[in-house]
Design an enzyme around this catalytic site. Structure first.
Site, mmCIF file in Angstrom:
data_model
loop_
_atom_site.group_PDB
_atom_site.id
_atom_site.type_symbol
_atom_site.label_atom_id
_atom_site.label_comp_id
_atom_site.label_asym_id
_atom_site.label_seq_id
_atom_site.Cartn_x
_atom_site.Cartn_y
_atom_site.Cartn_z
ATOM 1 N N ILE A 75 0.610 -0.834 0.006
ATOM 2 C CA ILE A 75 0.247 0.103 0.067
ATOM 3 C C ILE A 75 0.633 0.913 -0.303
ATOM 4 O O ILE A 75 1.842 1.092 0.834
ATOM 5 C CB ILE A 75 -0.918 -0.060 0.941
ATOM 6 C CG1 ILE A 75 -1.854 1.045 1.567
ATOM 7 C CG2 ILE A 75 0.339 0.262 2.646
ATOM 8 C CD1 ILE A 75 -2.627 1.199 2.363
ATOM 9 N N SER A 76 0.270 1.821 -0.792
ATOM 10 C CA SER A 76 1.829 3.654 -1.425
ATOM 11 C C SER A 76 1.909 4.216 0.367
ATOM 12 O O SER A 76 0.803 3.969 1.058
ATOM 13 C CB SER A 76 1.142 3.954 -1.912
ATOM 14 O OG SER A 76 1.250 3.220 -3.260
ATOM 15 N N GLN A 77 2.444 4.909 0.659
ATOM 16 C CA GLN A 77 2.851 6.090 1.630
ATOM 17 C C GLN A 77 1.927 6.967 1.412
ATOM 18 O O GLN A 77 1.477 7.121 0.175
ATOM 19 C CB GLN A 77 4.263 6.185 1.274
ATOM 20 C CG GLN A 77 4.454 7.614 2.014
ATOM 21 C CD GLN A 77 6.184 8.502 2.010
ATOM 22 O OE1 GLN A 77 5.936 8.356 1.316
ATOM 23 N NE2 GLN A 77 6.712 9.595 2.429
#
Ligand code: SAH
Length: 227
Positions: A75-77
């Site tokens: 899951i992206s930053q």
């Protein structure tokens, strides 16, 4: 990493938003996006990120960092989610395409801002889990399908905006084709295992395409040329 879920999720989410807003300001010169807009702030505040991360990562759900979601994916930053959402600058009536559903978090954030989001994921079990989460959160304007996102989603094209959340070696031509005139594609371009260029590609009203590189980012690879 700060253990963020000692606090209530709402408090942790608020603290995360402050950090994201600060990072948006700090990178404003490179990105041209100097302030986190009220709309994107509210969209991020409305989505409980802890519902999109696995049990063993719960403690870090509100840290400003990418997290593993299984199958070697992340899951992206939150800062990157905020920045890419700002860059797409979606209008309320927009129809968007996301490539790389992953946990479904980015799609959920976009869903707060526009009429309809289509999202493509190549790993069936991630697509299923993301669809289930969105259903549980009553987010009903996201449609997910399993497939190769590099081909886009012809049946629902053209799109006002397209966001690719995996690193492409080259910009997939189908995605540029499936942009409306006046539309925008936000995509990390470059090899995985090193930093990539976050690119913004605009299609003008005449169909001419202009691209620019904003800043180095790190994404898992977009798997292209699937059989
Ligand atoms: N947007 C996600 C994070 C994406 S991680 C979130 O908010 O959680 C990148 C995702 O892209 C991974 O789940 C990976 O399986 C997917 N992916 C990689 N190549 C793809 C392709 N060709 N088509 C569709 N999805 C792809």
């Amino acid at each position: 990493m700060v253990d963020c879920l000692d606090e209530a999720p709402e408090t942790a989410r608020q603290a995360l938003l402050e950090r994201v807003a600060a990072e948006i300001r700090e990178t404003g010169e490179a990105t041209g996006c100097c302030e986190l807009s009220g709309r994107v702030w509210h969209a991020l505040a409305a989505v409980p990120r802890h519902r999109f991360v696995p049990d063993e990562q719960q403690k870090w759900a509100y840290a400003n960092t990418p997290l593993p979601i299984g199958r070697g994916q992340t899951i992206s930053q939150p800062f990157i989610v905020a920045l890419m959402t700002e860059l797409l600058a979606p209008a309320p009536g927009a129809t968007l395409l996301e490539i790389g559903t992953g946990s479904g978090y980015q799609a959920a954030v976009l869903a707060q801002l526009v009429r309809q989001v289509y999202s493509i994921e190549r790993i069936p079990e991630l697509a299923r889990a993301a669809a289930q989460r969105l259903h549980e959160l009553s987010i009903d304007n996201v449609e997910i399908r399993v497939g190769d996102g590099a081909q886009g989603w012809k049946e629902h094209a053209p799109f006002d905006g397209i966001m690719v959340t995996a690193a492409a070696l080259t910009v997939p031509p189908a995605l540029v084709q499936q942009l409306k005139p006046g539309g925008r594609l936000v995509i990390p371009v470059g090899e995985s295992g090193q930093t990539q260029d976050l690119q913004v590609i605009d299609k003008d009203q005449q169909g001419a395409v202009f691209s620019r590189s904003l800043l180095p980012v790190v994404f898992v690879p977009l798997i292209q040329n699937l059989a």
